[in-house]
Motif scaffolding. Structure first.
Motif, mmCIF file in Angstrom:
data_model
loop_
_atom_site.group_PDB
_atom_site.id
_atom_site.type_symbol
_atom_site.label_atom_id
_atom_site.label_comp_id
_atom_site.label_asym_id
_atom_site.label_seq_id
_atom_site.Cartn_x
_atom_site.Cartn_y
_atom_site.Cartn_z
ATOM 1 N N THR A 108 14.992 4.220 9.865
ATOM 2 C CA THR A 108 15.992 3.313 9.305
ATOM 3 C C THR A 108 15.430 1.907 9.140
ATOM 4 O O THR A 108 15.614 1.262 8.097
ATOM 5 C CB THR A 108 17.241 3.269 10.203
ATOM 6 N N ASP A 109 14.720 1.417 10.163
ATOM 7 C CA ASP A 109 14.107 0.089 10.072
ATOM 8 C C ASP A 109 13.087 0.036 8.947
ATOM 9 O O ASP A 109 12.973 -0.975 8.248
ATOM 10 C CB ASP A 109 13.433 -0.281 11.396
ATOM 11 N N PHE A 110 12.335 1.125 8.782
ATOM 12 C CA PHE A 110 11.332 1.159 7.716
ATOM 13 C C PHE A 110 11.989 1.056 6.340
ATOM 14 O O PHE A 110 11.527 0.296 5.475
ATOM 15 C CB PHE A 110 10.507 2.442 7.810
ATOM 16 N N LYS A 111 13.065 1.798 6.133
ATOM 17 C CA LYS A 111 13.732 1.766 4.830
ATOM 18 C C LYS A 111 14.336 0.389 4.555
ATOM 19 O O LYS A 111 14.308 -0.086 3.415
ATOM 20 C CB LYS A 111 14.793 2.868 4.760
ATOM 21 N N LYS A 134 12.082 12.478 10.021
ATOM 22 C CA LYS A 134 10.944 11.572 9.911
ATOM 23 C C LYS A 134 10.661 11.284 8.434
ATOM 24 O O LYS A 134 11.239 11.897 7.533
ATOM 25 C CB LYS A 134 9.710 12.189 10.564
ATOM 26 N N LEU A 135 9.765 10.323 8.196
ATOM 27 C CA LEU A 135 9.324 10.020 6.843
ATOM 28 C C LEU A 135 7.810 10.190 6.762
ATOM 29 O O LEU A 135 7.091 9.847 7.700
ATOM 30 C CB LEU A 135 9.688 8.582 6.465
ATOM 31 N N LYS A 136 7.338 10.709 5.642
ATOM 32 C CA LYS A 136 5.909 10.846 5.411
ATOM 33 C C LYS A 136 5.502 9.881 4.301
ATOM 34 O O LYS A 136 6.108 9.859 3.228
ATOM 35 C CB LYS A 136 5.568 12.280 5.023
ATOM 36 N N SER A 170 0.824 -1.220 0.000
ATOM 37 C CA SER A 170 0.000 0.000 0.000
ATOM 38 C C SER A 170 0.853 1.264 0.000
ATOM 39 O O SER A 170 0.327 2.363 -0.193
ATOM 40 C CB SER A 170 -0.930 0.013 1.220
ATOM 41 N N VAL A 171 2.157 1.133 0.198
ATOM 42 C CA VAL A 171 3.043 2.299 0.247
ATOM 43 C C VAL A 171 3.356 2.751 -1.183
ATOM 44 O O VAL A 171 4.018 2.045 -1.939
ATOM 45 C CB VAL A 171 4.341 1.984 1.007
ATOM 46 N N GLN A 172 2.867 3.914 -1.550
ATOM 47 C CA GLN A 172 3.059 4.431 -2.902
ATOM 48 C C GLN A 172 4.260 5.365 -3.016
ATOM 49 O O GLN A 172 5.014 5.302 -3.977
ATOM 50 C CB GLN A 172 1.792 5.170 -3.355
ATOM 51 N N GLN A 173 4.440 6.221 -2.013
ATOM 52 C CA GLN A 173 5.554 7.168 -2.026
ATOM 53 C C GLN A 173 6.064 7.387 -0.600
ATOM 54 O O GLN A 173 5.295 7.259 0.367
ATOM 55 C CB GLN A 173 5.134 8.516 -2.629
ATOM 56 N N ILE A 174 7.344 7.719 -0.514
ATOM 57 C CA ILE A 174 7.984 7.997 0.779
ATOM 58 C C ILE A 174 8.654 9.362 0.667
ATOM 59 O O ILE A 174 9.514 9.569 -0.202
ATOM 60 C CB ILE A 174 9.029 6.920 1.133
ATOM 61 N N HIS A 175 8.259 10.277 1.526
ATOM 62 C CA HIS A 175 8.763 11.655 1.449
ATOM 63 C C HIS A 175 9.593 11.981 2.699
ATOM 64 O O HIS A 175 9.169 11.672 3.825
ATOM 65 C CB HIS A 175 7.602 12.643 1.363
ATOM 66 N N VAL A 191 0.483 10.111 7.598
ATOM 67 C CA VAL A 191 1.093 8.898 8.149
ATOM 68 C C VAL A 191 2.594 9.132 8.201
ATOM 69 O O VAL A 191 3.272 9.161 7.171
ATOM 70 C CB VAL A 191 0.760 7.661 7.305
ATOM 71 N N LEU A 192 3.110 9.303 9.406
ATOM 72 C CA LEU A 192 4.522 9.608 9.607
ATOM 73 C C LEU A 192 5.239 8.428 10.253
ATOM 74 O O LEU A 192 4.680 7.754 11.120
ATOM 75 C CB LEU A 192 4.686 10.843 10.488
ATOM 76 N N VAL A 193 6.462 8.204 9.820
ATOM 77 C CA VAL A 193 7.340 7.227 10.464
ATOM 78 C C VAL A 193 8.341 8.020 11.291
ATOM 79 O O VAL A 193 9.006 8.921 10.777
ATOM 80 C CB VAL A 193 8.080 6.355 9.431
ATOM 81 N N SER A 194 8.450 7.696 12.557
ATOM 82 C CA SER A 194 9.309 8.465 13.458
ATOM 83 C C SER A 194 10.778 8.364 13.062
ATOM 84 O O SER A 194 11.183 7.443 12.330
ATOM 85 C CB SER A 194 9.144 7.971 14.900
#
Length: 261
Positions: free
Chosen positions: A253-256, A232-234, A221-226, A245-248
């Motif tokens: 790093t874990d998300f990437k 943080k990442l949006k 479902s992840v289309q773009q990462i800003h 939806v923000l990634v702290s």
């Protein structure tokens, strides 16, 4: 010291051989094998040969024809083993206390050097007897890498009936006013009687990631990462969400890494 390498990637074999020579030029790689079958054949042919019998085995977990645990079921492995694995470092951290070590790929020189030093300390001046340790570690590692029984579907209320929804069809889970909900890829909305903490434990971590306290997202479902302020990442999800939806910063790093697997 004789070393036998069990690894199904030729590039990884070459890199590991080079690292071994850099760490200790006296080490002798006596053989390599890319599969369970080839490993069993090599061990049964050479374990009794004094010139070729390995003093140490470096063993990848995932091989061309199965998992290396099968080797222990098909033949006797009398040499100490250092496992190599691509699996998460944190899930396997506990095994550092065992007499047999593991190395996380990509293997780093200083970690290989530390493992070889550990091997020398454990075997110095004594006959190598590590079968019990190997058996224990094999069992523990098997439990770690065998796919868990993650949730495959949820039964949810829809109008006046209950309907099953496949987990693969869920785009994201989220919390709203203390209620747990999810959206499907077709943007249908359903509620659940589980907290997000409970849902996180039910879901395959290869497919779902806890982005923050409010959202658990499906990788598809992840289309773009800003990039977002303060590291943080949006995330832009499909379907669209009502919230940002923000990634702290701590989880970025874990998300990437998760997205790049």
């Amino acid at each position: 010291m004789n070393v036998f390498i069990i690894e199904d990637e030729e590039l990884a074999v070459r890199k590991l051989t080079r690292l071994l020579q850099e760490v200790d030029p006296t080490l002798n790689v006596v053989g390599t094998a890319p599969s369970v079958r080839a490993s069993v054949k090599w061990l049964e042919s050479n374990m009794s040969d004094q010139a070729l019998a390995p003093d140490l085995i470096l063993m990848d977990i995932e091989l061309a024809d199965g998992q290396s645990f099968e080797i222990f079921e098909q033949t006797t492995v009398s040499a100490p083993v250092i496992f190599t694995t691509s699996y998460d470092e944190y899930a396997l951290r506990a095994f550092k206390v065992n007499s047999i070590d593991y190395l996380l790929k990509p293997i780093k020189r200083h970690e290989l050097e530390a493992s070889l030093e550990k091997h020398k300390r454990l075997t110095s001046g004594t006959e190598i007897s590590s079968r019990v340790s190997i058996d224990a570690l094999v069992q523990q590692l098997r439990q770690q890498v065998t796919p868990a029984d993650y949730r495959r579907r949820f039964l949810v209320r829809h109008l006046s009936q209950w309907v099953p929804v496949e987990v693969n069809d869920i785009a994201f889970f989220y919390s709203e006013a203390g209620v747990s909900l999810f959206r499907t890829r077709t943007n249908q909305k359903f509620s659940l009687d589980y907290a997000l903490d409970d849902l996180e434990a039910m879901l395959d971590p290869e497919q779902f990631f806890r982005a923050n306290r409010q959202y658990i997202v499906n990788i598809n479902s992840v289309q773009q990462i800003h990039p977002y302020f303060n590291n943080k990442l949006k995330l832009s999800l499909k379907p669209d969400t009502d919230d940002e939806v923000l990634v702290s910063r701590e989880r970025a790093t874990d998300f990437k890494k998760w997205m790049g697997k």
